[in-house]
Design a protein around this motif. Sequence first.
Motif, PDB file in Angstrom:
ATOM      1  N   PRO A  88      -1.423 -39.232  10.147  1.00  0.00           N
ATOM      2  CA  PRO A  88      -2.258 -38.080   9.788  1.00  0.00           C
ATOM      3  C   PRO A  88      -2.079 -36.958  10.809  1.00  0.00           C
ATOM      4  O   PRO A  88      -1.978 -37.209  12.017  1.00  0.00           O
ATOM      5  N   GLY A  89      -2.015 -35.739  10.307  1.00  0.00           N
ATOM      6  CA  GLY A  89      -1.822 -34.590  11.175  1.00  0.00           C
ATOM      7  C   GLY A  89      -0.376 -34.155  11.304  1.00  0.00           C
ATOM      8  O   GLY A  89      -0.102 -33.054  11.783  1.00  0.00           O
ATOM      9  N   SER A  90       0.566 -35.009  10.902  1.00  0.00           N
ATOM     10  CA  SER A  90       1.974 -34.625  10.918  1.00  0.00           C
ATOM     11  C   SER A  90       2.283 -33.773   9.687  1.00  0.00           C
ATOM     12  O   SER A  90       1.483 -33.699   8.747  1.00  0.00           O
ATOM     13  N   VAL A  91       3.444 -33.123   9.692  1.00  0.00           N
ATOM     14  CA  VAL A  91       3.807 -32.194   8.614  1.00  0.00           C
ATOM     15  C   VAL A  91       5.201 -32.518   8.096  1.00  0.00           C
ATOM     16  O   VAL A  91       6.137 -32.687   8.885  1.00  0.00           O
ATOM     17  N   PHE A  92       5.325 -32.601   6.780  1.00  0.00           N
ATOM     18  CA  PHE A  92       6.616 -32.807   6.117  1.00  0.00           C
ATOM     19  C   PHE A  92       7.133 -31.442   5.674  1.00  0.00           C
ATOM     20  O   PHE A  92       6.447 -30.710   4.954  1.00  0.00           O
ATOM     21  N   VAL A  93       8.347 -31.094   6.097  1.00  0.00           N
ATOM     22  CA  VAL A  93       8.967 -29.816   5.742  1.00  0.00           C
ATOM     23  C   VAL A  93      10.190 -30.121   4.885  1.00  0.00           C
ATOM     24  O   VAL A  93      11.175 -30.666   5.373  1.00  0.00           O
ATOM     25  N   ASP A  94      10.124 -29.760   3.607  1.00  0.00           N
ATOM     26  CA  ASP A  94      11.215 -30.093   2.693  1.00  0.00           C
ATOM     27  C   ASP A  94      12.118 -28.890   2.453  1.00  0.00           C
ATOM     28  O   ASP A  94      11.691 -27.889   1.884  1.00  0.00           O
ATOM     29  N   THR A 103       7.485 -31.052  -6.019  1.00  0.00           N
ATOM     30  CA  THR A 103       6.920 -30.577  -4.755  1.00  0.00           C
ATOM     31  C   THR A 103       5.406 -30.758  -4.743  1.00  0.00           C
ATOM     32  O   THR A 103       4.833 -31.293  -3.781  1.00  0.00           O
ATOM     33  N   ARG A 104       4.749 -30.328  -5.796  1.00  0.00           N
ATOM     34  CA  ARG A 104       3.283 -30.447  -5.862  1.00  0.00           C
ATOM     35  C   ARG A 104       2.854 -31.906  -5.951  1.00  0.00           C
ATOM     36  O   ARG A 104       1.841 -32.308  -5.368  1.00  0.00           O
ATOM     37  N   GLU A 105       3.621 -32.694  -6.677  1.00  0.00           N
ATOM     38  CA  GLU A 105       3.316 -34.124  -6.806  1.00  0.00           C
ATOM     39  C   GLU A 105       3.341 -34.821  -5.449  1.00  0.00           C
ATOM     40  O   GLU A 105       2.404 -35.547  -5.085  1.00  0.00           O
ATOM     41  N   LEU A 106       4.421 -34.610  -4.691  1.00  0.00           N
ATOM     42  CA  LEU A 106       4.567 -35.289  -3.410  1.00  0.00           C
ATOM     43  C   LEU A 106       3.622 -34.712  -2.358  1.00  0.00           C
ATOM     44  O   LEU A 106       3.105 -35.448  -1.513  1.00  0.00           O
ATOM     45  N   ALA A 107       3.388 -33.413  -2.414  1.00  0.00           N
ATOM     46  CA  ALA A 107       2.454 -32.800  -1.470  1.00  0.00           C
ATOM     47  C   ALA A 107       1.050 -33.353  -1.665  1.00  0.00           C
ATOM     48  O   ALA A 107       0.310 -33.566  -0.691  1.00  0.00           O
ATOM     49  N   ALA A 108       0.672 -33.606  -2.915  1.00  0.00           N
ATOM     50  CA  ALA A 108      -0.651 -34.166  -3.194  1.00  0.00           C
ATOM     51  C   ALA A 108      -0.767 -35.576  -2.623  1.00  0.00           C
ATOM     52  O   ALA A 108      -1.813 -35.950  -2.060  1.00  0.00           O
ATOM     53  N   GLN A 109       0.290 -36.363  -2.757  1.00  0.00           N
ATOM     54  CA  GLN A 109       0.268 -37.716  -2.200  1.00  0.00           C
ATOM     55  C   GLN A 109       0.229 -37.674  -0.674  1.00  0.00           C
ATOM     56  O   GLN A 109      -0.445 -38.496  -0.046  1.00  0.00           O
ATOM     57  N   ALA A 110       0.944 -36.727  -0.101  1.00  0.00           N
ATOM     58  CA  ALA A 110       0.909 -36.581   1.353  1.00  0.00           C
ATOM     59  C   ALA A 110      -0.489 -36.214   1.828  1.00  0.00           C
ATOM     60  O   ALA A 110      -0.994 -36.753   2.830  1.00  0.00           O
ATOM     61  N   ALA A 111      -1.142 -35.314   1.097  1.00  0.00           N
ATOM     62  CA  ALA A 111      -2.477 -34.865   1.486  1.00  0.00           C
ATOM     63  C   ALA A 111      -3.483 -36.005   1.478  1.00  0.00           C
ATOM     64  O   ALA A 111      -4.429 -36.023   2.280  1.00  0.00           O
ATOM     65  N   GLU A 112      -3.291 -36.965   0.604  1.00  0.00           N
ATOM     66  CA  GLU A 112      -4.209 -38.107   0.524  1.00  0.00           C
ATOM     67  C   GLU A 112      -4.241 -38.917   1.809  1.00  0.00           C
ATOM     68  O   GLU A 112      -5.228 -39.589   2.102  1.00  0.00           O
ATOM     69  N   GLN A 113      -3.160 -38.850   2.584  1.00  0.00           N
ATOM     70  CA  GLN A 113      -3.146 -39.575   3.852  1.00  0.00           C
ATOM     71  C   GLN A 113      -3.133 -38.640   5.055  1.00  0.00           C
ATOM     72  O   GLN A 113      -2.773 -39.025   6.168  1.00  0.00           O
ATOM     73  N   GLY A 114      -3.548 -37.388   4.800  1.00  0.00           N
ATOM     74  CA  GLY A 114      -3.716 -36.443   5.897  1.00  0.00           C
ATOM     75  C   GLY A 114      -2.439 -35.836   6.430  1.00  0.00           C
ATOM     76  O   GLY A 114      -2.404 -35.314   7.548  1.00  0.00           O
ATOM     77  N   VAL A 115      -1.377 -35.891   5.636  1.00  0.00           N
ATOM     78  CA  VAL A 115      -0.092 -35.318   6.037  1.00  0.00           C
ATOM     79  C   VAL A 115       0.097 -33.961   5.376  1.00  0.00           C
ATOM     80  O   VAL A 115      -0.096 -33.819   4.161  1.00  0.00           O
ATOM     81  N   GLY A 116       0.478 -32.958   6.142  1.00  0.00           N
ATOM     82  CA  GLY A 116       0.719 -31.630   5.594  1.00  0.00           C
ATOM     83  C   GLY A 116       2.087 -31.545   4.929  1.00  0.00           C
ATOM     84  O   GLY A 116       2.964 -32.376   5.162  1.00  0.00           O
ATOM     85  N   TRP A 117       2.257 -30.526   4.095  1.00  0.00           N
ATOM     86  CA  TRP A 117       3.522 -30.360   3.373  1.00  0.00           C
ATOM     87  C   TRP A 117       3.887 -28.878   3.314  1.00  0.00           C
ATOM     88  O   TRP A 117       3.044 -28.026   2.990  1.00  0.00           O
ATOM     89  N   VAL A 118       5.125 -28.570   3.637  1.00  0.00           N
ATOM     90  CA  VAL A 118       5.661 -27.214   3.478  1.00  0.00           C
ATOM     91  C   VAL A 118       6.941 -27.317   2.666  1.00  0.00           C
ATOM     92  O   VAL A 118       7.876 -28.029   3.059  1.00  0.00           O
ATOM     93  N   ASP A 119       6.970 -26.674   1.492  1.00  0.00           N
ATOM     94  CA  ASP A 119       8.234 -26.607   0.753  1.00  0.00           C
ATOM     95  C   ASP A 119       8.985 -25.391   1.280  1.00  0.00           C
ATOM     96  O   ASP A 119       8.465 -24.285   1.306  1.00  0.00           O
ATOM     97  N   ALA A 120      10.216 -25.650   1.750  1.00  0.00           N
ATOM     98  CA  ALA A 120      10.948 -24.623   2.494  1.00  0.00           C
ATOM     99  C   ALA A 120      12.428 -24.618   2.141  1.00  0.00           C
ATOM    100  O   ALA A 120      13.285 -24.816   3.007  1.00  0.00           O
ATOM    101  N   PRO A 121      12.777 -24.381   0.867  1.00  0.00           N
ATOM    102  CA  PRO A 121      14.198 -24.309   0.501  1.00  0.00           C
ATOM    103  C   PRO A 121      14.881 -23.172   1.243  1.00  0.00           C
ATOM    104  O   PRO A 121      14.220 -22.229   1.702  1.00  0.00           O
TER     105      PRO A 121
END
Length: 294
Positions: A88-94, A103-121
């Motif tokens: 929790p508190g870490s960030v996934f940058v894709d 992107t929205r699907e995986l970001a939602a799953q990440a949020a459930e465990q307190g992980v941030g998400w940035v989509d960054a093509p």
Amino acid sequence: MAKLAFLGLGVMGYPMAGHLRNAGHEVTVYNRTTAKAEAWAAEHGGDFAETPREAVSEAEFVMSCVGNDEDLRAVVLGAAGALAGMAPGSVFVDHTTVSATVTRELAAQAAEQGVGWVDAPVSGGQAGAENGQLAIMCGGEETHFAAAEPVIDAYAKAIVHFGDIGAGQLTKMINQVCIAGAIQSISEGLFFAMQAGLDAKKVADLVSQGAGGSWQLANRAGTMVDNEFDHGFAVDWMRKDLGIALAQGKEMGVSLPVTALVDQFYAEVQQLGGGRWDTSSLIQRFRKMHGQDI
């Protein structure tokens, strides 16, 4: 300096991960072919892992650059996936070009465990990745973007936050739509010049100084005239990206007629055996139609 993981060491990811290591970060890499991860670690002095979960252990930021929606799901989900090992508190940058839906699907799953998400093509191709000069279009919560921006700056010439999760992917779709139309028009113009008996390279150089100028014209006209396409961004990947854009347009009720047409032209290039040619190989259609060597 941060503890990082980078997942996916293709023509883009390999140098991008290298820039992070050169910036002083502690980097552990993962690649589906472990030998490539070993080679990267030997070259850059970082570490490698045999699964995404192992690679992301204790990482503050996790970057990914893989192939498509399913490739991204494969490195993120499951017992050996990245989310299984992220704190929790870490960030996934894709950095992968994928659909806004996944992107929205995986970001939602990440949020459930307190992980941030940035989509960054990214845009800028292999040369941009190698030179650390990529344009990066981002979506996600402002706090997650602000945290990740100084890290991804290691391989960027421009980074812009466009809005919520998925906004980066939507912007990348626009980027690819614009590129497709530009390359088609340049192909038509250059072939017209050659058939007219003009020096097409001189024409391109002059046109690039005026209102008809573009990155594609300045950087690809010469190789298009010389019939050289063993570089750059592959037709197969462009068709993947255009398919994403066309599907998104259909979902939104937005017509993309030029994009749809150019996508079919790229299908013809694939039929010529050019799936791995650079996207500028659209001009090969004209050579084929006129019985010229390709």
